[in-house]
Scaffold this motif. Sequence first.
Motif, mmCIF file in Angstrom:
data_model
loop_
_atom_site.group_PDB
_atom_site.id
_atom_site.type_symbol
_atom_site.label_atom_id
_atom_site.label_comp_id
_atom_site.label_asym_id
_atom_site.label_seq_id
_atom_site.Cartn_x
_atom_site.Cartn_y
_atom_site.Cartn_z
ATOM 1 N N GLN A 38 -14.595 -16.333 8.643
ATOM 2 C CA GLN A 38 -15.310 -17.415 9.325
ATOM 3 C C GLN A 38 -16.508 -17.897 8.512
ATOM 4 O O GLN A 38 -16.786 -19.099 8.444
ATOM 5 C CB GLN A 38 -15.774 -16.944 10.713
ATOM 6 C CG GLN A 38 -14.651 -16.787 11.719
ATOM 7 C CD GLN A 38 -15.144 -16.265 13.055
ATOM 8 O OE1 GLN A 38 -16.252 -15.714 13.162
ATOM 9 N NE2 GLN A 38 -14.340 -16.426 14.096
ATOM 10 N N TYR A 39 -17.202 -16.949 7.873
ATOM 11 C CA TYR A 39 -18.390 -17.350 7.116
ATOM 12 C C TYR A 39 -18.012 -18.166 5.882
ATOM 13 O O TYR A 39 -18.582 -19.228 5.624
ATOM 14 C CB TYR A 39 -19.202 -16.129 6.689
ATOM 15 C CG TYR A 39 -20.490 -16.514 6.008
ATOM 16 C CD1 TYR A 39 -21.539 -17.079 6.727
ATOM 17 C CD2 TYR A 39 -20.635 -16.366 4.628
ATOM 18 C CE1 TYR A 39 -22.707 -17.482 6.098
ATOM 19 C CE2 TYR A 39 -21.809 -16.762 3.993
ATOM 20 C CZ TYR A 39 -22.839 -17.313 4.735
ATOM 21 O OH TYR A 39 -24.001 -17.717 4.119
ATOM 22 N N VAL A 40 -17.042 -17.660 5.136
ATOM 23 C CA VAL A 40 -16.644 -18.371 3.918
ATOM 24 C C VAL A 40 -16.068 -19.747 4.252
ATOM 25 O O VAL A 40 -16.241 -20.715 3.494
ATOM 26 C CB VAL A 40 -15.635 -17.527 3.105
ATOM 27 C CG1 VAL A 40 -15.090 -18.310 1.917
ATOM 28 C CG2 VAL A 40 -16.302 -16.242 2.615
ATOM 29 N N LYS A 41 -15.425 -19.871 5.391
ATOM 30 C CA LYS A 41 -14.852 -21.159 5.793
ATOM 31 C C LYS A 41 -15.879 -22.074 6.462
ATOM 32 O O LYS A 41 -15.559 -23.185 6.867
ATOM 33 C CB LYS A 41 -13.659 -20.937 6.730
ATOM 34 C CG LYS A 41 -12.483 -20.233 6.058
ATOM 35 C CD LYS A 41 -11.984 -20.986 4.837
ATOM 36 C CE LYS A 41 -10.838 -20.265 4.147
ATOM 37 N NZ LYS A 41 -10.378 -20.984 2.937
ATOM 38 N N GLY A 42 -17.131 -21.593 6.595
ATOM 39 C CA GLY A 42 -18.203 -22.452 7.093
ATOM 40 C C GLY A 42 -18.323 -22.539 8.595
ATOM 41 O O GLY A 42 -18.904 -23.508 9.126
ATOM 42 N N ASP A 43 -17.820 -21.538 9.324
ATOM 43 C CA ASP A 43 -17.881 -21.585 10.784
ATOM 44 C C ASP A 43 -19.252 -21.216 11.346
ATOM 45 O O ASP A 43 -19.553 -21.550 12.482
ATOM 46 C CB ASP A 43 -16.827 -20.643 11.388
ATOM 47 C CG ASP A 43 -15.412 -21.147 11.169
ATOM 48 O OD1 ASP A 43 -15.269 -22.327 10.782
ATOM 49 O OD2 ASP A 43 -14.464 -20.367 11.373
ATOM 50 N N PHE A 44 -20.078 -20.507 10.584
ATOM 51 C CA PHE A 44 -21.405 -20.148 11.079
ATOM 52 C C PHE A 44 -22.337 -19.911 9.891
ATOM 53 O O PHE A 44 -21.901 -19.764 8.748
ATOM 54 C CB PHE A 44 -21.353 -18.905 11.981
ATOM 55 C CG PHE A 44 -20.983 -17.617 11.276
ATOM 56 C CD1 PHE A 44 -21.977 -16.728 10.863
ATOM 57 C CD2 PHE A 44 -19.660 -17.280 11.037
ATOM 58 C CE1 PHE A 44 -21.646 -15.540 10.225
ATOM 59 C CE2 PHE A 44 -19.325 -16.091 10.402
ATOM 60 C CZ PHE A 44 -20.325 -15.223 9.988
ATOM 61 N N SER A 45 -23.619 -19.897 10.185
ATOM 62 C CA SER A 45 -24.624 -19.683 9.145
ATOM 63 C C SER A 45 -25.302 -18.340 9.367
ATOM 64 O O SER A 45 -25.283 -17.793 10.475
ATOM 65 C CB SER A 45 -25.667 -20.798 9.167
ATOM 66 O OG SER A 45 -26.398 -20.777 10.394
ATOM 67 N N ASP B 290 -21.567 -22.735 1.885
ATOM 68 C CA ASP B 290 -21.664 -23.819 0.904
ATOM 69 C C ASP B 290 -23.098 -24.174 0.549
ATOM 70 O O ASP B 290 -23.322 -24.936 -0.420
ATOM 71 C CB ASP B 290 -20.932 -25.064 1.424
ATOM 72 C CG ASP B 290 -19.418 -24.904 1.385
ATOM 73 O OD1 ASP B 290 -18.941 -24.028 0.646
ATOM 74 O OD2 ASP B 290 -18.722 -25.648 2.097
ATOM 75 N N ASN B 291 -24.088 -23.665 1.316
ATOM 76 C CA ASN B 291 -25.482 -23.931 0.984
ATOM 77 C C ASN B 291 -25.985 -23.074 -0.174
ATOM 78 O O ASN B 291 -27.043 -23.358 -0.751
ATOM 79 C CB ASN B 291 -26.388 -23.684 2.195
ATOM 80 C CG ASN B 291 -26.108 -24.617 3.356
ATOM 81 O OD1 ASN B 291 -26.131 -24.199 4.504
ATOM 82 N ND2 ASN B 291 -25.837 -25.887 3.065
ATOM 83 N N HIS B 292 -25.255 -22.017 -0.516
ATOM 84 C CA HIS B 292 -25.702 -21.104 -1.561
ATOM 85 C C HIS B 292 -25.453 -21.702 -2.950
ATOM 86 O O HIS B 292 -24.578 -22.567 -3.133
ATOM 87 C CB HIS B 292 -24.971 -19.764 -1.455
ATOM 88 C CG HIS B 292 -25.361 -18.966 -0.254
ATOM 89 N ND1 HIS B 292 -26.579 -18.348 -0.126
ATOM 90 C CD2 HIS B 292 -24.677 -18.671 0.884
ATOM 91 C CE1 HIS B 292 -26.639 -17.714 1.032
ATOM 92 N NE2 HIS B 292 -25.499 -17.905 1.670
ATOM 93 N N THR B 293 -26.177 -21.201 -3.919
ATOM 94 C CA THR B 293 -25.944 -21.584 -5.315
ATOM 95 C C THR B 293 -24.619 -20.987 -5.789
ATOM 96 O O THR B 293 -24.068 -20.075 -5.162
ATOM 97 C CB THR B 293 -27.083 -21.070 -6.207
ATOM 98 O OG1 THR B 293 -27.150 -19.646 -6.088
ATOM 99 C CG2 THR B 293 -28.418 -21.685 -5.775
ATOM 100 N N ASP B 294 -24.122 -21.491 -6.913
ATOM 101 C CA ASP B 294 -22.838 -21.016 -7.426
ATOM 102 C C ASP B 294 -22.851 -19.514 -7.656
ATOM 103 O O ASP B 294 -21.869 -18.819 -7.336
ATOM 104 C CB ASP B 294 -22.499 -21.732 -8.736
ATOM 105 C CG ASP B 294 -22.086 -23.179 -8.520
ATOM 106 O OD1 ASP B 294 -21.807 -23.531 -7.348
ATOM 107 O OD2 ASP B 294 -22.041 -23.934 -9.498
#
Length: 360
Positions: A89-96, A103-107
């Motif tokens: 869920q986190y990697v897919k952007g379901d929650f912060s 996706d807000n993190h740097t590369d």
Amino acid sequence: MQVKFLNVTVSELVEGYSDNREGGVRGYNNQLDIRPPYQREFVYKDKQRAAVIRSIFQGFPLNVMYWADNDNDQYEVIDGQQRTISIGQYVKGDFSVDGLYFDNHTDDKRNHILNYKLMIYVCTGTASEKLDWFRTVNIAGERLTDQELLNAVYTGKWLADAKRHFSRTGGPAYSLGSDYVRGNPIRQDYLETVLKWISGGNLKDYMGRHQHDSNAEPLWEYFKAVIAWVNSCFKTRPKLMRGLDWGRFYNEYKHTPINYEATEKRIQKLILDDEVQRQRGIYEYILTGDERHLNLRTFDNTIKLRVYERQGRKCAESGKAYPLSEMEADHITPWSEGGKTEESNCQILHKKYNRRKGAR
């Protein structure tokens, strides 16, 4: 049985990650069944799933996870479902977490997360070997129930279809039988109950014989027949009826004629009877006639001693004297004939005479 160790990165785990809700959750390039259809729902709270992600941020080790090898490069999560879904869920952007989505993190931070290695043990073996192993490792976290452990072993189309009926909150079995079945569908209580009913308690044998069936329609039809029989025999009283062994009653008494109206009058009378100490036993008493299910009131020791002295410490049946320890209090007029548990209806008998009377 074989147990092998895998180091699986987060990137590998979430490859092809999909959450189809009631259709199940998959990952690991579609090779991993993370949550089979209609199994336990995601139960982690926000703080719990955030703790999983923070552990990955900081490079801390997560607890070992366990998968079952279902052959043909297909796996199923046995322990670690909640952690796995949290990661997906986190990697897919379901929650912060702490105000940041993936996706807000740097590369470099995203790569740090994706390259994090999870510790996985994979079990391959017979059904009985897997079950023993799953029970052994099921010692921490969100513990699996006995039925969830069995589900992990006897996977297939039959089980998926059975879960469709019995393992959903508000699903078909819950909607039909919640007045009579105790427990939580998503923790497999309904499925476990109906399997106990239809198999006479031999769940593993039943699941083993039907594992490769194309559907679980006979199990569902059986459940509907049990509930229909209960409704045809008794007025619904969930407080007294929920959790009783209705499948066993149905198996034994489905061909016994039961007059609904007459039975309802008997039940009402029994509920109002102060002598009946176990009202949940009323239904089995109605079916069997065995008064033991009612836990009828008994004479207390004070009454027993008074009547014993009044009888001259002698048995009312034989006229012989015995120690009080060998005597029992007996209803002169039985409860079935309207007798009450009152001192005026009490006599003291030697144990052997009282038991002879009870056997008549």
